[in-house]
Motif scaffolding. Structure first.
Motif, mmCIF file in Angstrom:
data_model
loop_
_atom_site.group_PDB
_atom_site.id
_atom_site.type_symbol
_atom_site.label_atom_id
_atom_site.label_comp_id
_atom_site.label_asym_id
_atom_site.label_seq_id
_atom_site.Cartn_x
_atom_site.Cartn_y
_atom_site.Cartn_z
ATOM 1 N N UNK A 1 0.810 -1.227 0.000
ATOM 2 C CA UNK A 1 0.000 0.000 0.000
ATOM 3 C C UNK A 1 0.841 1.274 0.000
ATOM 4 N N UNK A 2 0.198 2.341 -0.435
ATOM 5 C CA UNK A 2 0.823 3.667 -0.432
ATOM 6 C C UNK A 2 1.285 4.022 0.973
ATOM 7 N N UNK A 3 2.507 4.555 1.084
ATOM 8 C CA UNK A 3 3.055 4.942 2.377
ATOM 9 C C UNK A 3 4.186 5.956 2.172
ATOM 10 N N UNK A 4 4.668 6.531 3.266
ATOM 11 C CA UNK A 4 5.812 7.456 3.228
ATOM 12 C C UNK A 4 6.784 7.080 4.337
ATOM 13 N N UNK A 5 8.001 7.577 4.203
ATOM 14 C CA UNK A 5 9.014 7.455 5.255
ATOM 15 C C UNK A 5 9.514 8.865 5.547
ATOM 16 N N UNK A 6 9.265 9.386 6.742
ATOM 17 C CA UNK A 6 9.623 10.773 7.024
ATOM 18 C C UNK A 6 11.133 11.026 7.105
ATOM 19 N N UNK A 7 11.917 9.996 7.383
ATOM 20 C CA UNK A 7 13.353 10.231 7.582
ATOM 21 C C UNK A 7 14.236 9.290 6.753
ATOM 22 N N UNK A 8 13.663 8.709 5.703
ATOM 23 C CA UNK A 8 14.407 7.731 4.911
ATOM 24 C C UNK A 8 14.127 7.920 3.427
ATOM 25 N N UNK A 9 15.186 7.857 2.619
ATOM 26 C CA UNK A 9 15.059 7.792 1.173
ATOM 27 C C UNK A 9 15.222 6.329 0.789
ATOM 28 N N UNK A 10 14.309 5.835 -0.039
ATOM 29 C CA UNK A 10 14.391 4.452 -0.516
ATOM 30 C C UNK A 10 14.620 4.459 -2.015
ATOM 31 N N UNK A 11 15.116 3.340 -2.505
ATOM 32 C CA UNK A 11 15.264 3.168 -3.943
ATOM 33 C C UNK A 11 14.947 1.727 -4.299
ATOM 34 N N UNK A 12 14.553 1.517 -5.545
ATOM 35 C CA UNK A 12 14.224 0.183 -6.034
ATOM 36 C C UNK A 12 14.866 -0.016 -7.396
ATOM 37 N N UNK A 13 15.494 -1.164 -7.570
ATOM 38 C CA UNK A 13 16.079 -1.570 -8.843
ATOM 39 C C UNK A 13 15.384 -2.854 -9.264
ATOM 40 N N UNK A 14 14.787 -2.849 -10.440
ATOM 41 C CA UNK A 14 14.028 -4.006 -10.917
ATOM 42 C C UNK A 14 14.986 -5.015 -11.554
ATOM 43 N N UNK A 15 15.028 -6.213 -10.968
ATOM 44 C CA UNK A 15 15.832 -7.292 -11.532
ATOM 45 C C UNK A 15 15.021 -8.120 -12.526
ATOM 46 N N UNK A 16 13.761 -8.395 -12.186
ATOM 47 C CA UNK A 16 12.896 -9.153 -13.102
ATOM 48 C C UNK A 16 11.441 -8.845 -12.809
ATOM 49 N N UNK A 17 10.602 -9.116 -13.791
ATOM 50 C CA UNK A 17 9.180 -8.869 -13.636
ATOM 51 C C UNK A 17 8.776 -7.491 -14.133
ATOM 52 N N UNK A 18 7.502 -7.170 -13.920
ATOM 53 C CA UNK A 18 6.933 -5.900 -14.388
ATOM 54 C C UNK A 18 6.114 -5.236 -13.282
ATOM 55 N N UNK A 19 6.776 -4.750 -12.225
ATOM 56 C CA UNK A 19 6.021 -4.118 -11.143
ATOM 57 C C UNK A 19 5.510 -2.737 -11.541
ATOM 58 N N UNK A 20 4.370 -2.363 -10.987
ATOM 59 C CA UNK A 20 3.889 -0.990 -11.110
ATOM 60 C C UNK A 20 4.423 -0.217 -9.915
ATOM 61 N N UNK A 21 5.137 0.859 -10.184
ATOM 62 C CA UNK A 21 5.730 1.686 -9.145
ATOM 63 C C UNK A 21 4.993 3.011 -9.130
ATOM 64 N N UNK A 22 4.405 3.357 -7.979
ATOM 65 C CA UNK A 22 3.697 4.623 -7.845
ATOM 66 C C UNK A 22 4.535 5.556 -6.966
#
Length: 102
Positions: free
Chosen positions: A40-61
């Motif tokens: 689900x949609x969420x936030x992190x007030x004190x953290x930057x996150x990143x995502x690298x897609x290795x396989x598949x077709x995720x929807x990133x919002x």
């Protein structure tokens, strides 16, 4: 027998992780997203996150903008930025998810 690199189901059904790096100021996980799973949609007030897609077709919002990810795509979720991940396919997705505390 469970080892450090076994898949561990997280708090959200259909999301499994393998902790690769765990430090005080950040970390890195290998994440498996089951078919039709949704984080689900969420936030992190004190953290930057990143995502690298290795396989598949995720929807990133990110801030209500949706992108269809593919292998090799990289996404950044700045702190205080709404984000979510969905797998609307019948195949699992594999992502590297990292975090850096601000």
């Amino acid at each position: 027998m469970q080892t450090e690199l076994d898949w561990k189901e997280g708090n959200v059904k259909g999301f499994f992780g393998k902790e690769l790096i765990s430090l005080k100021k950040g970390g890195l996980k290998l994440v498996k997203v089951a078919p039709l799973a949704s984080y689900p949609e969420h936030i992190h007030p004190d953290t930057t996150e990143y995502a690298y897609v290795l396989s598949g077709s995720p929807e990133i919002m990110i801030n209500l903008e949706v992108s269809l990810g593919k292998s090799g795509d990289f996404f950044i979720f700045s702190s205080n930025t709404k984000h979510a991940i969905q797998n609307k396919t019948n195949a699992e997705c594999i992502l590297l998810i990292g975090s850096i505390k601000n």
